[in-house]
Design a protein around this motif. Structure first.
Motif, PDB file in Angstrom:
ATOM      1  N   ASP A 137       0.809  -1.223   0.000  1.00 33.22           N
ATOM      2  CA  ASP A 137       0.000   0.000   0.000  1.00 33.22           C
ATOM      3  C   ASP A 137       0.841   1.272   0.000  1.00 33.22           C
ATOM      4  O   ASP A 137       0.309   2.377  -0.060  1.00 33.22           O
ATOM      5  CB  ASP A 137      -0.956   0.015   1.198  1.00 33.22           C
ATOM      6  CG  ASP A 137      -0.246  -0.244   2.513  1.00 33.22           C
ATOM      7  OD1 ASP A 137       1.000  -0.234   2.512  1.00 33.22           O
ATOM      8  OD2 ASP A 137      -0.921  -0.456   3.520  1.00 33.22           O
ATOM      9  N   GLY A 138       2.152   1.124   0.059  1.00 32.87           N
ATOM     10  CA  GLY A 138       3.029   2.288  -0.085  1.00 32.87           C
ATOM     11  C   GLY A 138       3.193   3.148   1.153  1.00 32.87           C
ATOM     12  O   GLY A 138       3.943   4.128   1.129  1.00 32.87           O
ATOM     13  N   ILE A 139       2.516   2.803   2.237  1.00 36.50           N
ATOM     14  CA  ILE A 139       2.609   3.651   3.434  1.00 36.50           C
ATOM     15  C   ILE A 139       4.034   3.623   3.989  1.00 36.50           C
ATOM     16  O   ILE A 139       4.507   4.586   4.583  1.00 36.50           O
ATOM     17  CB  ILE A 139       1.622   3.176   4.546  1.00 36.50           C
ATOM     18  CG1 ILE A 139       0.236   2.910   3.973  1.00 36.50           C
ATOM     19  CG2 ILE A 139       1.568   4.169   5.689  1.00 36.50           C
ATOM     20  CD1 ILE A 139      -0.651   4.065   3.818  1.00 36.50           C
ATOM     21  N   GLN A 140       4.719   2.495   3.768  1.00 40.88           N
ATOM     22  CA  GLN A 140       6.085   2.395   4.294  1.00 40.88           C
ATOM     23  C   GLN A 140       7.010   3.403   3.605  1.00 40.88           C
ATOM     24  O   GLN A 140       7.840   4.031   4.263  1.00 40.88           O
ATOM     25  CB  GLN A 140       6.608   0.966   4.105  1.00 40.88           C
ATOM     26  CG  GLN A 140       8.009   0.809   4.663  1.00 40.88           C
ATOM     27  CD  GLN A 140       8.320  -0.615   5.083  1.00 40.88           C
ATOM     28  OE1 GLN A 140       7.425  -1.445   5.231  1.00 40.88           O
ATOM     29  NE2 GLN A 140       9.584  -0.900   5.276  1.00 40.88           N
ATOM     30  N   LEU A 141       6.837   3.563   2.290  1.00 40.56           N
ATOM     31  CA  LEU A 141       7.665   4.544   1.588  1.00 40.56           C
ATOM     32  C   LEU A 141       7.335   5.954   2.073  1.00 40.56           C
ATOM     33  O   LEU A 141       8.225   6.782   2.267  1.00 40.56           O
ATOM     34  CB  LEU A 141       7.463   4.433   0.069  1.00 40.56           C
ATOM     35  CG  LEU A 141       8.299   5.404  -0.774  1.00 40.56           C
ATOM     36  CD1 LEU A 141       9.789   5.184  -0.548  1.00 40.56           C
ATOM     37  CD2 LEU A 141       7.983   5.272  -2.257  1.00 40.56           C
ATOM     38  N   GLU A 142       6.040   6.206   2.252  1.00 33.18           N
ATOM     39  CA  GLU A 142       5.605   7.509   2.781  1.00 33.18           C
ATOM     40  C   GLU A 142       6.305   7.792   4.106  1.00 33.18           C
ATOM     41  O   GLU A 142       6.845   8.881   4.315  1.00 33.18           O
ATOM     42  CB  GLU A 142       4.110   7.419   3.060  1.00 33.18           C
ATOM     43  CG  GLU A 142       3.240   8.265   2.162  1.00 33.18           C
ATOM     44  CD  GLU A 142       1.805   8.143   2.624  1.00 33.18           C
ATOM     45  OE1 GLU A 142       1.059   7.493   1.900  1.00 33.18           O
ATOM     46  OE2 GLU A 142       1.443   8.668   3.679  1.00 33.18           O
TER      47      GLU A 142
ATOM     48  N   SER B  36      11.170  -2.127  13.480  1.00 34.12           N
ATOM     49  CA  SER B  36       9.903  -1.699  12.894  1.00 34.12           C
ATOM     50  C   SER B  36       9.856  -0.183  12.963  1.00 34.12           C
ATOM     51  O   SER B  36      10.415   0.429  13.874  1.00 34.12           O
ATOM     52  CB  SER B  36       8.731  -2.305  13.685  1.00 34.12           C
ATOM     53  OG  SER B  36       7.513  -1.856  13.156  1.00 34.12           O
ATOM     54  N   LEU B  37       9.206   0.433  11.969  1.00 32.13           N
ATOM     55  CA  LEU B  37       9.059   1.890  11.998  1.00 32.13           C
ATOM     56  C   LEU B  37       7.891   2.205  12.920  1.00 32.13           C
ATOM     57  O   LEU B  37       6.760   1.827  12.632  1.00 32.13           O
ATOM     58  CB  LEU B  37       8.779   2.430  10.588  1.00 32.13           C
ATOM     59  CG  LEU B  37       9.770   2.008   9.488  1.00 32.13           C
ATOM     60  CD1 LEU B  37       9.324   2.560   8.138  1.00 32.13           C
ATOM     61  CD2 LEU B  37      11.166   2.502   9.822  1.00 32.13           C
ATOM     62  N   GLY B  38       8.192   2.860  14.022  1.00 38.06           N
ATOM     63  CA  GLY B  38       7.134   3.144  14.998  1.00 38.06           C
ATOM     64  C   GLY B  38       6.871   4.632  15.083  1.00 38.06           C
ATOM     65  O   GLY B  38       7.807   5.440  15.046  1.00 38.06           O
ATOM     66  N   GLY B  39       5.601   4.976  15.192  1.00 37.11           N
ATOM     67  CA  GLY B  39       5.267   6.400  15.248  1.00 37.11           C
ATOM     68  C   GLY B  39       4.659   6.837  16.559  1.00 37.11           C
ATOM     69  O   GLY B  39       4.681   8.009  16.895  1.00 37.11           O
ATOM     70  N   GLY B  40       4.102   5.883  17.301  1.00 37.64           N
ATOM     71  CA  GLY B  40       3.354   6.298  18.485  1.00 37.64           C
ATOM     72  C   GLY B  40       3.726   5.514  19.718  1.00 37.64           C
ATOM     73  O   GLY B  40       4.112   4.335  19.641  1.00 37.64           O
ATOM     74  N   LEU B  41       3.579   6.175  20.848  1.00 41.82           N
ATOM     75  CA  LEU B  41       3.878   5.527  22.132  1.00 41.82           C
ATOM     76  C   LEU B  41       2.960   4.336  22.373  1.00 41.82           C
ATOM     77  O   LEU B  41       3.394   3.301  22.892  1.00 41.82           O
ATOM     78  CB  LEU B  41       3.705   6.560  23.257  1.00 41.82           C
ATOM     79  CG  LEU B  41       3.855   6.029  24.673  1.00 41.82           C
ATOM     80  CD1 LEU B  41       5.286   5.585  24.946  1.00 41.82           C
ATOM     81  CD2 LEU B  41       3.417   7.064  25.696  1.00 41.82           C
ATOM     82  N   ASP B  42       1.686   4.458  21.959  1.00 42.25           N
ATOM     83  CA  ASP B  42       0.732   3.380  22.237  1.00 42.25           C
ATOM     84  C   ASP B  42       1.176   2.063  21.612  1.00 42.25           C
ATOM     85  O   ASP B  42       1.047   1.003  22.208  1.00 42.25           O
ATOM     86  CB  ASP B  42      -0.685   3.767  21.783  1.00 42.25           C
ATOM     87  CG  ASP B  42      -0.731   4.210  20.346  1.00 42.25           C
ATOM     88  OD1 ASP B  42       0.277   4.784  19.865  1.00 42.25           O
ATOM     89  OD2 ASP B  42      -1.765   4.001  19.682  1.00 42.25           O
TER      90      ASP B  42
END
Lengths: 320, 437
Positions: free
Chosen positions: B210-215, B288-294
């Motif tokens: 879905d390309g979100i990883q490149l984003e 893993s690419l992580g964005g949030g604390l949760d």
């Protein structure tokens, strides 16, 4: 006297074929008079309100930098130029025509099956019901199901690997070379039952003695199919073809949206999917309007060609 | 002949009527009303009900209850305002918001991202730059980068995220690597990827379909490459996407791919980005690419050796320790609200310290208001929050237009797998960028 009586009896009591009754004159426009006009007026009003005015409005808006709720400035044919100069647009138009390659399969497969089911085959009603089942299921649900089945590690690939056909296991929906053929097969699966139903009902109107006579003359299965069945239900076949073609332009959205989101890249995207993206996702309302107009014109052209083919076929039939 | 003429006239009359209708509609749709919202402390005393749409409560376990507490606290100040919060699924949220915008009806307050996304909904939203209370303006972070290119701020940013690596240290040990040392430099990271590849361990959990990883990588690396001035240019729409900066970002992503960071050819294009989370949670990938604390908190339950480490700075980085970090989302007031004052009061309350304190205390939404007292108690909070709070951080995330992102998303798989050249990728991406500018 005897001969006369016999002839009368043969015709039956209600037979009044000798009398020429005037036939209703609905052909050639609104020849039915004010009563007929009154009857169809609500439908016309509804069509105009629900279909034609919005369509005209969209066509009108396609000449604007349309900003609902904001200032929409006229921009001439910029939206169309923008559209026609996008390689993405042409790729999607190409996809649309690629899907049309499925047409022979979508027509011939249900035709053959309905021909096979026309005789008193044991369980023919059951088979018809089974074939028709996908037609009453939501494409979104079916697409979700197939997305799971066709995933890289899904049951279909597992099965292929299980029987030693590893080389056939693929990422069916994320491979540019396989995604469109897979969608063609899924559309066949979904529309198959409706096709069988339509063709079965058309075939039931074909006199059986035609097939019986042919069989006595030694005509085989394919001979009966091509030389009797298909010509006899030609109109139903053409109607189904036109319906399928229009469906390809209008009703692919749910399949594409759920199965692939138009991907990989744009390799499975259809025009309705692109319109949705331009309008809902990006807010390019003018471009979406222009694209809608192009889509409507394409459908009118395709339907027109279908109508022309029907007329030609009917003309040939009359001449014969 | 007469009949034909009368039909022709009737047809012409119908076309003329339709044209009149359309022209009338056109006039109605071309509102040029000057729409501004100014902060006022005086919310009318009349009873009013505000419809609020959001996907945020559903993002957190116990989120609905937390937002109920926020609403209760708001009602202590403004008892005359009834808040009806509708928690909506993210997958359909934006479509419904678009429909609402076209029909000019629906919610009074909505969750909104800033920058380019908000700009796409600009005809539906009030500019908020003059609608912030002085207290909120003083303490709120990530305001500047959420401006849209027309110079308006259409939402108040609320909450904070920060992209970093979630690290399974056990797998690093298994590969004979030290996570901290390996991820200290760009080359160290590439070397670690190669080592993982040799050991048959996927380095970064990946899903390219879905390309979100490149984003995500685009945000993470481009933020490093932007100094404050460049970010300001990007926010204003003055930095084109064909700038060498973005070419460098893509080159770095391809370099990571070549080093084996995303798995082999087999893994590419098969999974969705969210599937990669499952891969990591199952202990099948080292990073893993992580964005949030949760998410870090959740993953810590299944991976006891989990830690959070910033992605190393690319050689072209303008920063020392930056991670791509910004507002989690934000809140906006719609132009058709019948009570702009009440709606604005609610948005300011959500951005203020009291509401953000409630959300931090109850569901650990990382605040972006400096007035919130953040006590770090869990191991993940202790490693992650300091990274997110680093004042060096920023993000260009908000200024990637939706159409540009769509090009990135749909071409990610073909680009990474080599089926699409970098030039072809930029040709499409630039066209999308220019269409928006």
């Amino acid at each position: 006297m005897t001969a006369t009586t016999t002839a009368t009896d043969r015709r039956g009591r209600g037979d009044r074929s000798g009398e020429r009754r005037p036939r209703p004159r609905f052909r050639g426009g609104l020849g039915g008079g004010p009563a007929a006009m009154l009857l169809i007026l609500p439908v016309i009003v509804l069509e105009v309100l629900v279909l034609f005015i919005p369509l005209l409005y969209i066509a009108y808006r396609s000449f604007f930098d349309w900003q609902p709720g904001g200032e929409s400035t006229p921009n001439g044919v910029d939206n169309y130029i923008d559209l026609f100069t996008q390689s993405e647009f042409w790729q999607v138009v190409g996809n649309q025509f690629f899907y049309l390659l499925g047409l022979p399969v979508w027509v011939i497969a249900p035709l053959i099956v309905s021909f096979m089911l026309r005789e008193k085959v044991a369980g023919s009603g059951f088979f018809r019901s089974v074939y028709f089942l996908p037609a009453v299921m939501s494409p979104a649900v079916v697409a979700l199901l197939f997305r799971a089945l066709l995933s890289a590690d899904g049951p279909i690939n597992s099965m292929l690997r299980g029987v030693g056909l590893d080389f056939l296991a693929k990422s069916w929906l994320s491979d540019e070379t396989t995604v469109k053929p897979v969608i063609i097969i899924l559309v066949l699966w979904a529309g198959f039952g409706t096709g069988v139903l339509i063709f079965s009902s058309a075939l039931s109107a074909v006199p059986k003695h035609l097939f019986e006579a042919a069989r006595l003359d030694g005509v085989g299965f394919w001979g009966e199919f091509w030389h009797i069945a298909v010509p006899s239900i030609r109109n139903a076949v053409v109607l189904w073809m036109i319906f399928q073609v229009i469906s390809i332009f209008l009703f692919m959205f749910s399949w594409v949206y759920v199965l692939t989101r138009g991907g990989p890249g744009l390799s499975s995207a259809t025009m309705d999917f692109l319109i949705y993206q331009q309008f809902m996702k990006f807010g390019f309302y003018g471009t979406a309007a222009a694209q809608s107009v192009v889509l409507v014109l394409l459908i009118i052209t395709v339907a027109g060609i279908g109508g022309l083919v029907t007329r030609l076929l009917n003309g040939k039939k009359a001449a014969a | 002949m007469q009949i034909r003429r009368s039909r022709l006239l009737a047809g012409l009359a119908a076309v003329a009527a339709a044209t009149l209708v359309l022209t009338g509609c056109a006039g109605g749709g071309s509102g040029t009303k000057s729409d501004t919202l100014t902060y006022t402390d005086n919310v009318p005393k009349d009873k009013v009900t505000l419809q609020v749409w959001s996907f945020l409560p559903g993002n957190y376990e116990g989120g609905a209850e937390a937002y109920d507490k926020v609403i209760a606290a708001f009602n202590e100040k403004y008892p005359q305002v009834t808040i009806k919060l509708t928690d909506m699924p993210y997958s359909t949220y934006w479509d419904q918001l678009r429909n609402s915008g076209v029909s000019r009806s629906g919610p009074d307050v909505v969750t909104m991202y800033g920058g380019a996304q908000a700009y796409s909904y600009r005809n539906s939203l009030f500019p908020m730059q003059n609608a912030m209370s002085p207290e909120v303006k003083k303490d709120l972070r990530y305001i500047d980068e959420n401006y849209s290119k027309d110079g308006n701020l259409y939402m108040l940013p609320v909450g904070a995220y920060g992209y970093a690596f979630l690290v399974n240290q056990s797998l690093f040990e298994k590969a004979g690597l030290d996570a901290q040392k390996s991820l200290a430099t760009w080359d160290g990271m590439l070397q670690a990827c190669t080592t993982f590849k040799e050991k048959g361990i996927p380095a970064i959990a990946s899903g390219w379909q879905d390309g979100i990883q490149l984003e995500t990588l685009l945000y993470m690396i481009s933020s490093q490459l932007m100094d404050t001035e460049t970010l300001a240019k990007w926010t204003k729409g003055e930095l084109p996407f064909n700038d060498p900066l973005f070419h460098t970002v893509i080159d770095r992503v391809l370099e990571m791919n070549k080093a084996g960071c995303f798995g082999g050819e087999e893994a590419l294009g098969k999974a969705m980005y969210n599937d990669a989370f499952d891969q990591f949670d199952a202990g099948k990938a080292a990073l893993s690419l992580g964005g949030g604390l949760d998410r870090a908190e959740n993953d810590f339950k299944s991976i006891p050796s989990l830690t959070v480490i910033p992605m190393p700075q690319a050689p072209e980085s303008k920063h020392e320790n930056l991670i791509d970090a910004g507002a989690d989302a934000g809140w906006a007031v719609t132009k058709w609200t019948k009570s702009p004052e009440a709606a604005n009061a609610f948005v300011n309350f959500l951005a203020g310290p009291e509401a953000q304190q409630i959300l931090w205390d109850t569901v650990h939404v990382v605040p972006n208001n400096n007035g919130v007292d953040v006590q770090l108690t869990t191991p993940m909070q202790k490693v992650y929050i300091p990274l997110i709070m680093n004042p060096e951080n920023h993000t260009g995330f908000s200024s990637f237009s939706l159409e540009l992102l769509a090009v990135v998303e749909r071409n990610a798989g073909p680009l990474i797998s080599g089926k699409m050249s970098v030039d072809q990728f930029f040709e499409q991406a630039n066209r999308a960028y220019e269409k928006n500018n």
